[in-house]
Scaffold this motif. Sequence first.
Motif, PDB file in Angstrom:
ATOM      1  N   LYS A 251      82.476 -46.724 -41.088  1.00  0.00           N
ATOM      2  CA  LYS A 251      83.155 -45.659 -40.362  1.00  0.00           C
ATOM      3  C   LYS A 251      82.144 -44.791 -39.611  1.00  0.00           C
ATOM      4  O   LYS A 251      82.398 -44.368 -38.487  1.00  0.00           O
ATOM      5  CB  LYS A 251      83.990 -44.804 -41.319  1.00  0.00           C
ATOM      6  CG  LYS A 251      85.254 -45.502 -41.779  1.00  0.00           C
ATOM      7  CD  LYS A 251      86.057 -44.617 -42.709  1.00  0.00           C
ATOM      8  CE  LYS A 251      87.337 -45.307 -43.143  1.00  0.00           C
ATOM      9  NZ  LYS A 251      88.124 -44.468 -44.083  1.00  0.00           N
TER      10      LYS A 251
ATOM     11  N   GLU B  85      89.619 -51.594 -46.702  1.00  0.00           N
ATOM     12  CA  GLU B  85      90.675 -50.684 -47.163  1.00  0.00           C
ATOM     13  C   GLU B  85      91.727 -51.437 -47.964  1.00  0.00           C
ATOM     14  O   GLU B  85      92.189 -50.963 -48.997  1.00  0.00           O
ATOM     15  CB  GLU B  85      91.301 -49.959 -45.977  1.00  0.00           C
ATOM     16  CG  GLU B  85      90.398 -48.900 -45.398  1.00  0.00           C
ATOM     17  CD  GLU B  85      90.900 -48.294 -44.108  1.00  0.00           C
ATOM     18  OE1 GLU B  85      91.791 -48.898 -43.465  1.00  0.00           O
ATOM     19  OE2 GLU B  85      90.397 -47.229 -43.731  1.00  0.00           O
ATOM     20  N   LYS B  86      92.073 -52.623 -47.509  1.00  0.00           N
ATOM     21  CA  LYS B  86      93.053 -53.433 -48.243  1.00  0.00           C
ATOM     22  C   LYS B  86      92.490 -53.876 -49.591  1.00  0.00           C
ATOM     23  O   LYS B  86      93.190 -53.862 -50.604  1.00  0.00           O
ATOM     24  CB  LYS B  86      93.436 -54.666 -47.425  1.00  0.00           C
ATOM     25  CG  LYS B  86      94.373 -54.365 -46.293  1.00  0.00           C
ATOM     26  CD  LYS B  86      94.762 -55.635 -45.561  1.00  0.00           C
ATOM     27  CE  LYS B  86      95.699 -55.351 -44.407  1.00  0.00           C
ATOM     28  NZ  LYS B  86      96.074 -56.575 -43.697  1.00  0.00           N
TER      29      LYS B  86
ATOM     30  N   ARG C 255      81.061 -46.677 -36.566  1.00  0.00           N
ATOM     31  CA  ARG C 255      82.116 -46.664 -35.555  1.00  0.00           C
ATOM     32  C   ARG C 255      82.102 -45.351 -34.769  1.00  0.00           C
ATOM     33  O   ARG C 255      82.313 -45.336 -33.569  1.00  0.00           O
ATOM     34  CB  ARG C 255      83.468 -46.864 -36.223  1.00  0.00           C
ATOM     35  CG  ARG C 255      84.639 -46.860 -35.244  1.00  0.00           C
ATOM     36  CD  ARG C 255      85.951 -47.028 -35.934  1.00  0.00           C
ATOM     37  NE  ARG C 255      86.176 -45.921 -36.857  1.00  0.00           N
ATOM     38  CZ  ARG C 255      87.197 -45.835 -37.685  1.00  0.00           C
ATOM     39  NH1 ARG C 255      88.070 -46.798 -37.737  1.00  0.00           N
ATOM     40  NH2 ARG C 255      87.336 -44.809 -38.482  1.00  0.00           N
TER      41      ARG C 255
ATOM     42  N   GLU D 138      86.131 -52.873 -36.774  1.00  0.00           N
ATOM     43  CA  GLU D 138      87.511 -52.477 -37.097  1.00  0.00           C
ATOM     44  C   GLU D 138      88.138 -53.432 -38.117  1.00  0.00           C
ATOM     45  O   GLU D 138      88.817 -52.997 -39.050  1.00  0.00           O
ATOM     46  CB  GLU D 138      88.370 -52.439 -35.834  1.00  0.00           C
ATOM     47  CG  GLU D 138      88.003 -51.341 -34.877  1.00  0.00           C
ATOM     48  CD  GLU D 138      88.177 -49.959 -35.483  1.00  0.00           C
ATOM     49  OE1 GLU D 138      89.136 -49.744 -36.253  1.00  0.00           O
ATOM     50  OE2 GLU D 138      87.339 -49.094 -35.192  1.00  0.00           O
ATOM     51  N   GLN D 139      87.918 -54.728 -37.942  1.00  0.00           N
ATOM     52  CA  GLN D 139      88.470 -55.716 -38.871  1.00  0.00           C
ATOM     53  C   GLN D 139      87.837 -55.574 -40.256  1.00  0.00           C
ATOM     54  O   GLN D 139      88.517 -55.708 -41.271  1.00  0.00           O
ATOM     55  CB  GLN D 139      88.248 -57.125 -38.338  1.00  0.00           C
ATOM     56  CG  GLN D 139      89.100 -57.468 -37.137  1.00  0.00           C
ATOM     57  CD  GLN D 139      88.707 -58.791 -36.521  1.00  0.00           C
ATOM     58  OE1 GLN D 139      87.530 -59.162 -36.506  1.00  0.00           O
ATOM     59  NE2 GLN D 139      89.684 -59.505 -35.995  1.00  0.00           N
ATOM     60  N   LYS D 140      86.538 -55.288 -40.295  1.00  0.00           N
ATOM     61  CA  LYS D 140      85.861 -55.095 -41.580  1.00  0.00           C
ATOM     62  C   LYS D 140      86.416 -53.873 -42.295  1.00  0.00           C
ATOM     63  O   LYS D 140      86.656 -53.904 -43.509  1.00  0.00           O
ATOM     64  CB  LYS D 140      84.354 -54.934 -41.370  1.00  0.00           C
ATOM     65  CG  LYS D 140      83.650 -56.201 -40.959  1.00  0.00           C
ATOM     66  CD  LYS D 140      82.178 -55.916 -40.718  1.00  0.00           C
ATOM     67  CE  LYS D 140      81.464 -57.136 -40.189  1.00  0.00           C
ATOM     68  NZ  LYS D 140      80.036 -56.846 -39.927  1.00  0.00           N
ATOM     69  N   ILE D 141      86.626 -52.792 -41.541  1.00  0.00           N
ATOM     70  CA  ILE D 141      87.167 -51.561 -42.131  1.00  0.00           C
ATOM     71  C   ILE D 141      88.565 -51.815 -42.694  1.00  0.00           C
ATOM     72  O   ILE D 141      88.874 -51.431 -43.823  1.00  0.00           O
ATOM     73  CB  ILE D 141      87.185 -50.422 -41.084  1.00  0.00           C
ATOM     74  CG1 ILE D 141      85.755 -49.958 -40.801  1.00  0.00           C
ATOM     75  CG2 ILE D 141      88.046 -49.261 -41.547  1.00  0.00           C
ATOM     76  CD1 ILE D 141      85.630 -48.984 -39.662  1.00  0.00           C
ATOM     77  N   GLU D 142      89.390 -52.492 -41.922  1.00  0.00           N
ATOM     78  CA  GLU D 142      90.759 -52.793 -42.367  1.00  0.00           C
ATOM     79  C   GLU D 142      90.746 -53.657 -43.633  1.00  0.00           C
ATOM     80  O   GLU D 142      91.488 -53.394 -44.583  1.00  0.00           O
ATOM     81  CB  GLU D 142      91.503 -53.516 -41.246  1.00  0.00           C
ATOM     82  CG  GLU D 142      92.944 -53.818 -41.553  1.00  0.00           C
ATOM     83  CD  GLU D 142      93.622 -54.572 -40.424  1.00  0.00           C
ATOM     84  OE1 GLU D 142      94.564 -55.324 -40.722  1.00  0.00           O
ATOM     85  OE2 GLU D 142      93.208 -54.406 -39.261  1.00  0.00           O
ATOM     86  N   GLY D 143      89.890 -54.661 -43.667  1.00  0.00           N
ATOM     87  CA  GLY D 143      89.798 -55.545 -44.832  1.00  0.00           C
ATOM     88  C   GLY D 143      89.311 -54.814 -46.070  1.00  0.00           C
ATOM     89  O   GLY D 143      89.820 -55.030 -47.175  1.00  0.00           O
TER      90      GLY D 143
END
Length: 72
Positions: free
Chosen positions: A40, A16-17, A43, A9-14
């Motif tokens: 994704k 995307e940013k 996940r 989840e943290q990798k996905i968020e990073g």
Amino acid sequence: MPRNVFTVEQKIEGLEKALASRRTPRWLKPNMRLYLEELKALREGDYQRARQLRAERKELRHRRRRKRKATG
């Protein structure tokens, strides 16, 4: 033992940013998009799709390397 082990989840968020940022180099974005899709898929539990995306990223990397060798 490593200190910074990020969750999926943290990798996905990073990612995307980073993709939304103007500062991210243009040449990095295609690989980052594929990696984001791969994460994704992992996940969601779609391991076959994740494996396919990983192979696509690898091919993209090799294509770039071959192109550099041919011109340089």
